[in-house]
Motif scaffolding. Sequence first.
Motif, PDB file in Angstrom:
ATOM      1  N   HIS A 247      16.958  29.984  20.053  1.00 29.41           N
ATOM      2  CA  HIS A 247      15.595  30.239  20.500  1.00 29.41           C
ATOM      3  C   HIS A 247      15.180  31.602  19.942  1.00 29.41           C
ATOM      4  CE1 HIS A 247      16.126  27.194  23.788  1.00 29.41           C
ATOM      5  NE2 HIS A 247      14.833  27.055  23.614  1.00 29.41           N
ATOM      6  N   ILE A 248      13.946  31.685  19.477  1.00 34.54           N
ATOM      7  CA  ILE A 248      13.391  32.953  18.996  1.00 34.54           C
ATOM      8  C   ILE A 248      12.131  33.224  19.785  1.00 34.54           C
ATOM      9  CG2 ILE A 248      12.439  34.186  17.004  1.00 34.54           C
ATOM     10  CD1 ILE A 248      14.100  32.172  15.261  1.00 34.54           C
ATOM     11  N   GLU A 249      12.122  34.281  20.589  1.00 35.24           N
ATOM     12  CA  GLU A 249      10.957  34.596  21.416  1.00 35.24           C
ATOM     13  C   GLU A 249      10.098  35.636  20.723  1.00 35.24           C
ATOM     14  OE1 GLU A 249      10.432  36.559  25.734  1.00 35.24           O
ATOM     15  OE2 GLU A 249      11.175  34.493  25.778  1.00 35.24           O
ATOM     16  N   CYS A 250       8.783  35.378  20.672  1.00 35.35           N
ATOM     17  CA  CYS A 250       7.851  36.273  19.982  1.00 35.35           C
ATOM     18  C   CYS A 250       7.073  37.180  20.926  1.00 35.35           C
ATOM     19  CB  CYS A 250       6.874  35.459  19.144  1.00 35.35           C
ATOM     20  SG  CYS A 250       7.648  34.506  17.821  1.00 35.35           S
ATOM     21  N   TRP A 251       6.906  36.789  22.191  1.00 35.89           N
ATOM     22  CA  TRP A 251       6.200  37.620  23.165  1.00 35.89           C
ATOM     23  C   TRP A 251       6.678  37.222  24.558  1.00 35.89           C
ATOM     24  CZ3 TRP A 251       3.817  33.584  20.586  1.00 35.89           C
ATOM     25  CH2 TRP A 251       3.316  32.548  21.375  1.00 35.89           C
ATOM     26  N   ASP A 252       6.282  38.002  25.581  1.00 37.63           N
ATOM     27  CA  ASP A 252       6.749  37.712  26.943  1.00 37.63           C
ATOM     28  C   ASP A 252       5.621  37.405  27.923  1.00 37.63           C
ATOM     29  OD1 ASP A 252       5.660  40.213  27.281  1.00 37.63           O
ATOM     30  OD2 ASP A 252       7.560  41.212  27.754  1.00 37.63           O
ATOM     31  N   ASP A 253       4.388  37.315  27.454  1.00 35.16           N
ATOM     32  CA  ASP A 253       3.247  37.010  28.313  1.00 35.16           C
ATOM     33  C   ASP A 253       3.216  35.514  28.608  1.00 35.16           C
ATOM     34  OD1 ASP A 253       0.824  36.598  29.555  1.00 35.16           O
ATOM     35  OD2 ASP A 253      -0.378  37.663  28.052  1.00 35.16           O
ATOM     36  N   ARG A 254       3.463  35.120  29.847  1.00 32.04           N
ATOM     37  CA  ARG A 254       3.513  33.701  30.201  1.00 32.04           C
ATOM     38  C   ARG A 254       2.131  33.053  30.289  1.00 32.04           C
ATOM     39  NH1 ARG A 254       8.393  31.714  31.648  1.00 32.04           N
ATOM     40  NH2 ARG A 254      10.093  33.213  31.862  1.00 32.04           N
ATOM     41  N   ASP A 255       1.081  33.834  30.136  1.00 30.87           N
ATOM     42  CA  ASP A 255      -0.269  33.268  30.137  1.00 30.87           C
ATOM     43  C   ASP A 255      -0.689  32.771  28.754  1.00 30.87           C
ATOM     44  OD1 ASP A 255      -0.664  33.731  32.858  1.00 30.87           O
ATOM     45  OD2 ASP A 255      -1.352  35.777  32.497  1.00 30.87           O
TER      46      ASP A 255
END
Length: 283
Positions: free
Chosen positions: A88-96
Amino acid sequence: MNRINAEPFSTPLTEHGEGPVWLGERGLAVLDMLAGDVLLVDSAGRLTDRIHVDVVAAAARPRKNGGLVVGIERGFALLDTKNVIESHIECWDDRDVRMNEGATDPWGRFWCGSMANNLTPGAGAMWRLDPDGTTQRLFDQVGCSNGLAWSVDGHSAFFVDSLSDRIDRLTFSPAGELTGRETHVDLGGIGFADGLTVDAEGGIWLALFDGGRLVHFDAAGTADAEIVLPVRQVTACAFGGDNLSNLYISTSRYAMERPEPLAGALFVARPTVGGLPVPAFAG
């Protein structure tokens, strides 16, 4: 305007079907987007596998050496040849904000654009996953990233931000770097533009969500054909089958007040012009 018929290809398989892509001998992949699932469907329209990848499965494309690359809620996932998630590669943490549709380019890179869950204008962005695993945020001010497909010559791409009411043309340098963006088709309020694909003559098939149809624009951007379906929520389309002559169409039954018997099924149409091979992700 020329009208082309479509027929059911499968039974209803998804709550919110999106992003079909032809995988050759493996058949068709389609997304149950908000369930976070990738579905594999054989050439007879039968479900052969359902793979859960994340909260959201936004877009999928084949990898050069087998497996899939998938846009997920806040980034990307790589699946191996046995459909097991490698990373998994996450680009941001804003769940909206979540990913919503993408495609591979002729240089083997995977693009996926984002949107706010509440459709806040300009809250999304266009992202790119390169074969070495690095990511780039290419441009901002995206409302609802939807259709994305490259031109026949690979020198440009067609992109839909559904909140803009147009199809844009993105242009590239010989090295594949984004150099410009301009309006290709002003849609003039014909409906909520969703997924698209490019045919072998440079025309565009565009799905109209809640419009019950797809519209075809020739290479000059003039609407000249349509495919009308018995469901309102038409989401995306992709060429596949023998000689890439079939146009597979995904549909949705998400939040429908009046159920439609075939909503969530795949459909197939056979335009006079077929499609283009899908570039594989090189990573």
